[in-house]
Design a protein around this motif. Structure first.
Motif: not given
Ligand code: SAH
Length: 384
Positions: A189-190, A245, A364, A140, A320, A221, A243
């Motif tokens: 990034g992670e 989900h 995201g 996503f 989003n 995160s 994260s």
């Molecule tokens: N890699 C890390 C940090 C980056 S993402 C992580 O996974 O936590 C930051 C947050 O945005 C994460 O919780 C991710 O899952 C969320 N995210 C990613 N894509 C998204 C989207 N399209 N809509 C809403 N949240 C999203």
């Protein structure tokens, strides 16, 4: 001496033919390293402290601004070192006041990452990136559609913060008056796949004689790199966000593929043992609301069951959208019912207000069109 050799070895990996500026960028060094490094030029440690102060409390961009140093020393320093801010590739502002910058970190290759400033009434949060691209491929996430490029280095991570301080005219302010009060590592990034650079950069951001951003105002995160979670708590002490989900491995395996390596049970066990988590400092579980995928009543009840014996709070994130995304956001009504179930189960469960969607700055939605350097270019870097 070993430490200096290491520092010098790491510095400026540009191929000789492309080298334009061989000076060391000061933003890459911890305070201790800076002291040691300047010591090799017979510069005493109290001078290192002054320079640190100029860099991180006053936002100096040039040694000539460092008026506590005599002119000849300023001159000498500028021959060996440089204070290099990231290059601003684009700057955008949303109708809701959110600002997004695409920053360039490497003059030789196209390595760019985004960072986002989100002003709110009682705080201002800077969302920073830890990598250019990402290897996790969460289904996503927009960043996941971009090719992997590189880990950001220490100066690149610190660079995002000093850049934002300048853009927001936020230097020299007392803690209460700062525009930028909080940092979240929720950009591209992670962070736990770039742990060493992230940890060193965070120590620089937290240093009490410099930017002085409290560990309580920083949130890291992660999608769940289980073996490193304990170190985040023990070595950095920052807030942790996971994260999550999904509440079942079958679903999480698909939307967060890292789950195949570190399944839910192991992830939650690591969170249960996270040093420093208390009811006052809860771990945040991020949960993106994807219509028909993870948003049923049963999912909400399972979420409560999984988290109820831990210091936890849930952050529901309306999905989003981005161009070509394979999911849709759950309806407002569905999100509200889900939130009510989790809340009634005893867990705080705010719904995150999307910010900066119009400029693709929301969670995201970040992406840059950086490309990875060809193998031949990378090995030229390594040889230099
Ligand atoms: N890699 C890390 C940090 C980056 S993402 C992580 O996974 O936590 C930051 C947050 O945005 C994460 O919780 C991710 O899952 C969320 N995210 C990613 N894509 C998204 C989207 N399209 N809509 C809403 N949240 C999203």
């Amino acid at each position: 001496m070993q430490i200096i050799e290491k520092i010098l070895e790491k510095a400026d990996p540009a191929p000789k033919s492309e080298q334009t500026d061989t000076r060391l960028n000061l933003f890459g060094f911890s305070r201790k390293e800076l002291e040691t490094l300047l010591g090799t030029y017979q510069i005493p440690s109290f001078r290192a402290k002054q320079i640190w102060h100029w860099l991180y409390t006053k936002g100096a961009t040039d040694f000539a601004q460092m008026t506590t140093l005599a002119k000849p020393m300023q001159q000498r320093l500028s021959e060996e070192f440089v204070i290099r801010y990231p290059r601003i590739s684009t700057a955008q502002e949303s109708v809701d006041g959110t600002q997004k910058w695409l920053l360039g970190f490497d003059d030789r290759a196209k390595a760019e990452a985004e960072c986002v400033f989100i002003p709110a009434e009682e705080r201002g949060t800077l969302c920073i990136s830890s990598q250019v691209g990402c290897t996790l491929n969460c289904k996503f996430c927009h960043t996941g559609t971009q090719a992997w490029v590189k880990n950001l280095d220490v100066a690149d991570i610190v660079g995002q913060v000093v850049h934002a301080k300048t853009a927001l005219n936020d230097w020299g302010k007392l803690e209460e008056g700062r525009a930028l009060s909080n940092i979240v590592l929720m950009g591209m990034g992670e962070p736990l796949y770039n742990y060493d650079n992230v940890a060193k950069a965070l120590h620089i951001l937290m240093d009490g004689d410099g930017l002085s951003i409290s560990k309580r105002k920083i949130t890291l995160s992660t999608a769940g790199v289980v073996p490193l979670i304990e170190r985040v708590g023990a070595e950095l002490g920052v807030n942790l966000a996971i994260s999550l989900h999904a509440v079942r491995d079958e679903v999480r395996d698909v939307i967060v593929p890292l789950n195949r390596k570190y399944p839910l049970k192991e992830l939650l066990e690591a969170c249960r043992n996270y040093p420093g988590a208390t009811n006052m400092r809860r771990i945040t579980y991020e949960y993106v609301m994807l219509a028909g995928v993870n948003d049923s009543d049963a999912d909400a009840h399972e979420l409560v069951r999984l988290l109820r014996d831990m210091p936890a709070k849930v952050n529901l994130i309306p999905f989003n959208p981005w161009p070509g995304a394979p999911y849709e956001c759950s309806s407002n009504k569905r999100i509200q019912i889900f939130a009510d179930i989790v809340h009634d189960g005893g867990l705080p469960c705010p719904v995150r207000t999307p910010r900066g969607r119009d400029i693709l700055a929301a969670c995201g939605q970040l992406k840059s069109d950086s490309v990875r350097k060809r193998a031949s270019e990378r090995s030229a870097d390594a040889d230099a």
